[in-house]
Write an enzyme that holds these catalytic residues in place. Sequence first.
Site, PDB file in Angstrom:
ATOM      1  N   PRO A  89      18.285  63.673  53.831  1.00  0.00           N
ATOM      2  CA  PRO A  89      18.666  64.053  55.203  1.00  0.00           C
ATOM      3  C   PRO A  89      17.621  63.626  56.236  1.00  0.00           C
ATOM      4  O   PRO A  89      17.924  63.531  57.423  1.00  0.00           O
ATOM      5  CB  PRO A  89      18.770  65.580  55.149  1.00  0.00           C
ATOM      6  CG  PRO A  89      18.897  65.930  53.708  1.00  0.00           C
ATOM      7  CD  PRO A  89      18.182  64.842  52.950  1.00  0.00           C
ATOM      8  N   GLU A 116      16.186  71.569  46.953  1.00  0.00           N
ATOM      9  CA  GLU A 116      15.794  71.580  48.366  1.00  0.00           C
ATOM     10  C   GLU A 116      15.165  70.270  48.792  1.00  0.00           C
ATOM     11  O   GLU A 116      15.143  69.935  49.980  1.00  0.00           O
ATOM     12  CB  GLU A 116      14.832  72.733  48.648  1.00  0.00           C
ATOM     13  CG  GLU A 116      15.513  74.062  48.912  1.00  0.00           C
ATOM     14  CD  GLU A 116      16.622  73.975  49.954  1.00  0.00           C
ATOM     15  OE1 GLU A 116      16.312  73.714  51.126  1.00  0.00           O
ATOM     16  OE2 GLU A 116      17.791  74.158  49.584  1.00  0.00           O
ATOM     17  N   ARG A 154      30.533  45.356  48.556  1.00  0.00           N
ATOM     18  CA  ARG A 154      31.594  44.649  49.285  1.00  0.00           C
ATOM     19  C   ARG A 154      31.099  43.372  49.964  1.00  0.00           C
ATOM     20  O   ARG A 154      31.886  42.488  50.272  1.00  0.00           O
ATOM     21  CB  ARG A 154      32.208  45.552  50.365  1.00  0.00           C
ATOM     22  CG  ARG A 154      32.855  46.816  49.857  1.00  0.00           C
ATOM     23  CD  ARG A 154      33.278  47.692  51.015  1.00  0.00           C
ATOM     24  NE  ARG A 154      34.124  46.964  51.939  1.00  0.00           N
ATOM     25  CZ  ARG A 154      35.407  46.707  51.716  1.00  0.00           C
ATOM     26  NH1 ARG A 154      35.986  47.145  50.619  1.00  0.00           N
ATOM     27  NH2 ARG A 154      36.096  46.029  52.593  1.00  0.00           N
ATOM     28  N   ASP A 169      38.836  38.272  63.423  1.00  0.00           N
ATOM     29  CA  ASP A 169      38.621  37.563  64.674  1.00  0.00           C
ATOM     30  C   ASP A 169      37.295  38.023  65.281  1.00  0.00           C
ATOM     31  O   ASP A 169      37.017  39.207  65.316  1.00  0.00           O
ATOM     32  CB  ASP A 169      39.741  37.897  65.659  1.00  0.00           C
ATOM     33  CG  ASP A 169      40.959  37.015  65.455  1.00  0.00           C
ATOM     34  OD1 ASP A 169      40.767  35.802  65.236  1.00  0.00           O
ATOM     35  OD2 ASP A 169      42.075  37.539  65.522  1.00  0.00           O
TER      36      ASP A 169
HETATM   37  C1  9D3 Z   1      20.748  73.633  52.915  1.00  0.00           C
HETATM   38  C2  9D3 Z   1      19.512  72.925  52.502  1.00  0.00           C
HETATM   39  N1  9D3 Z   1      18.830  72.384  53.689  1.00  0.00           N
HETATM   40  C3  9D3 Z   1      17.929  73.380  54.264  1.00  0.00           C
HETATM   41  C4  9D3 Z   1      17.723  73.149  55.703  1.00  0.00           C
HETATM   42  C5  9D3 Z   1      18.084  71.163  53.386  1.00  0.00           C
HETATM   43  C6  9D3 Z   1      18.784  70.187  52.520  1.00  0.00           C
HETATM   44  C7  9D3 Z   1      18.215  69.811  51.329  1.00  0.00           C
HETATM   45  C8  9D3 Z   1      18.843  68.889  50.524  1.00  0.00           C
HETATM   46  C9  9D3 Z   1      19.985  69.616  52.903  1.00  0.00           C
HETATM   47  C10 9D3 Z   1      20.632  68.707  52.086  1.00  0.00           C
HETATM   48  C11 9D3 Z   1      20.047  68.342  50.896  1.00  0.00           C
HETATM   49  C12 9D3 Z   1      20.719  67.346  50.015  1.00  0.00           C
HETATM   50  N2  9D3 Z   1      21.175  66.189  50.787  1.00  0.00           N
HETATM   51  C13 9D3 Z   1      20.899  64.941  50.433  1.00  0.00           C
HETATM   52  O1  9D3 Z   1      20.253  64.711  49.428  1.00  0.00           O
HETATM   53  C14 9D3 Z   1      21.336  63.851  51.292  1.00  0.00           C
HETATM   54  C15 9D3 Z   1      22.095  63.846  52.494  1.00  0.00           C
HETATM   55  C16 9D3 Z   1      22.699  64.897  53.256  1.00  0.00           C
HETATM   56  O2  9D3 Z   1      22.650  66.106  52.940  1.00  0.00           O
HETATM   57  N3  9D3 Z   1      23.351  64.556  54.399  1.00  0.00           N
HETATM   58  C17 9D3 Z   1      23.487  63.258  54.824  1.00  0.00           C
HETATM   59  N4  9D3 Z   1      22.950  62.264  54.141  1.00  0.00           N
HETATM   60  C18 9D3 Z   1      22.262  62.563  52.988  1.00  0.00           C
HETATM   61  S1  9D3 Z   1      21.492  61.441  52.028  1.00  0.00           S
HETATM   62  C19 9D3 Z   1      20.971  62.569  50.956  1.00  0.00           C
END
Ligand code: 9D3
Length: 247
Positions: A89, A116, A154, A169
């Site tokens: 994230p 987490e 792709r 196009d």
């Molecule tokens: C609810 C947990 N969050 C606390 C603020 C943090 C959190 C930790 C781990 C949120 C998501 C994740 C797991 N997400 C991914 O590994 C992830 C992800 C995503 O959640 N959203 C958009 N792209 C990606 S790429 C990897």
Amino acid sequence: MHMQVVTIFPEMVGNIAEFGVVGRAVDRGLLSLDCLNPRDFTEDKHRTVDDRPYGGGPGMVMKYAPLEAALSAAKAVQPAGSPVVCLSPQGVVFDQAIAKRYAELPGIILLAGRYEGIDERLIEAHVDEELSLGDFVLSGGEIAAMAVIDAVVRLLPGVLGDEESAVQDSFMQGLLDHPHYTRPEEIDGRRVPDVLLSGDHARIAKWRYQQALGRSYLRRPDLVDKLELDDKQQSLLDEFLAIHNKD
Ligand code: 9D3
């Protein structure tokens, strides 16, 4: 192209190699897709890949050592110049330009986390880039890794057939697609637009372009902002907005 995915859920990622465009790329030898499970690189009886966060708080953190060992094993078999890309994230938002850059590489190592997060020292020492799919919460990096794989595959030469890859196009580039219709001509009183039944290919192309421009303006103004519309394009858009009672 050679792809390796480091994940504690290899079955999830392995699935995409069985279907559709990615499956065909694997069958034709244009892509190799393999998973490495950090659990297989643990040394303890319980095959532990996570531990409690220093500083306290909820959830668990992926341990450094099993991930480092899995990444090392991946690097040992990948071609030189295969970056380690972590799905997270905290990453930059993945887009088609990044997909095009990756499609030029000999290989890529994708790291999908769970829990987490990942011990930050692993990211500092061994991750070249971090990618996000956008501002929503997934349960882990695997689905994001699969999205990246699909978008990149792709673009590999020979993966799409002539039909699928027929280059759009050039003036449709950077816009949303126009609407599509197939038989029957009428469904519950909703008719296919007359122009599409006219056989007049120039009129059809103009209508489709106007639809693409108008829908892009209404739904994704950010896309239209990036284009420099000439007078002809601007009047096509104005006409669309007049027809649809929008400004
Ligand atoms: C609810 C947990 N969050 C606390 C603020 C943090 C959190 C930790 C781990 C949120 C998501 C994740 C797991 N997400 C991914 O590994 C992830 C992800 C995503 O959640 N959203 C958009 N792209 C990606 S790429 C990897």
